[in-house]
Design a protein around this motif. Structure first.
Motif: not given
Length: 318
Positions: A289-290, A286-287
């Motif tokens: 992707r961010a 998720p990091k």
């Protein structure tokens, strides 16, 4: 003896077509392990005490994230137990690839000292061809074959060379242990010096080495660069790992990246309060992707790259 054709994974429960793997893989894990040289019981994943927790974690990851494959790099002298790996694979309904080889020097088994490279190569080839002990379960990768420091010691050099020769004889690929990320270029030179193509080599623990130039050099050679200790904050922060990963991706080397968590102590298991095997999916990706890493790149790094590494396939084949 015939060896698996390209694009076939040799798992602990039988051969598996690589193109049937539709979800992500963990490229460097331990499901059963015993590195307890201190006697404190920490560096252990016991086949009796911890198997249920390991299988439960993997089952949850299959259900939540589609996890399909675990590359289990516990080799000779590390408490390898392929019968338990097969039980975990069946219980979790996840493919598991077992390994052969020798870890770095403090964990070498006695035969290293008195055996030649040729004899060690023969030991590995016999396991690959005939199975591990009386189990009939055959390894699908060589690893994690290790060294520590910037230059492998003489025994480590012997083992790395034997691993390369066994890889050439059997068609398997080699995953290394580079202690704290150091010595990867020396490992690569030894392995390729035996004639093993760089795309059949993964250099381990590079996320512990804050040196983007080394990562780019390894990737440019065609070797895989393993960011495989994700979540081990006592060694390196995930923020640093992400910075190093983004530098490699921005340099055009996403097709050389392998990702994993290297769970190697029972205290890392989720039911004991640790980050667990799913930290990669729940926190790190998720990091990423961010930070702009899209889903295709994540699929590349977590699925297509491990499949290419294990099968020796070229970039265009997956």
């Amino acid at each position: 003896m015939n060896h698996p054709a390209p694009r076939v994974l040799r798992t602990v429960t039988g051969d598996l077509a690589a193109d049937s793997v539709a979800g992500p893989a963990l490229a460097h894990e331990h499901l059963v392990l015993d590195l307890d040289h201190r006697g404190d019981g920490a560096a252990v994943l016991d086949p009796v005490r911890h198997t249920a927790a390991v299988a439960a974690e993997l089952t949850a990851l299959r259900e939540e994230f589609g996890l399909c494959l675990v590359v289990e790099l516990t080799c000779r002298g590390m408490g390898r137990d392929v019968r338990t790996l097969a039980r975990i694979a069946r219980d979790a309904q996840i493919a598991v690839v077992a390994a052969t080889g020798w870890y770095y020097e403090p964990f070498h088994t006695p035969e290293i000292g008195h055996s030649s490279i040729e004899e060690l190569t023969g030991t590995l080839v016999r396991e690959i061809d005939g199975g591990i002990g009386a189990t009939g379960i055959r390894p699908g990768v060589l690893g994690e074959i290790g060294s520590h420091g910037d230059t492998p010691t003489a025994p480590e050099t012997k083992v790395l060379r034997a691993g390369a020769r066994a890889a050439l004889a059997t068609g398997l690929s080699v995953a290394t242990h580079a202690q704290l990320g150091r010595g990867g270029i020396a490992q690569l030179e030894l392995l390729t010096g035996e004639g093993l193509p760089a795309h059949r080599i993964s250099i381990g623990h590079q996320d512990l080495l804050d040196d983007p130039a080394v990562h780019k050099e390894l990737a440019a050679s065609g070797a895989y660069v393993a960011f495989d200790t994700v979540g081990k904050d006592s060694y390196q922060s995930d923020d640093t790992r992400l910075r190093l990963l983004l530098a490699l991706v921005e340099a055009g080397h996403a097709d050389r990246v392998l990702l994993s968590c290297d769970i190697s102590r029972h205290g890392y298991l989720r039911d004991e309060g640790g980050q667990g095997y799913g930290h990669l999916f729940r926190s790190f990706l998720p990091k990423a992707r961010a930070a702009g890493v899209d889903d295709d790149l994540i699929d590349l790094m977590t699925r297509r790259n491990p499949l290419r590494f294990l099968t020796g396939a070229r970039v265009e084949e997956f």
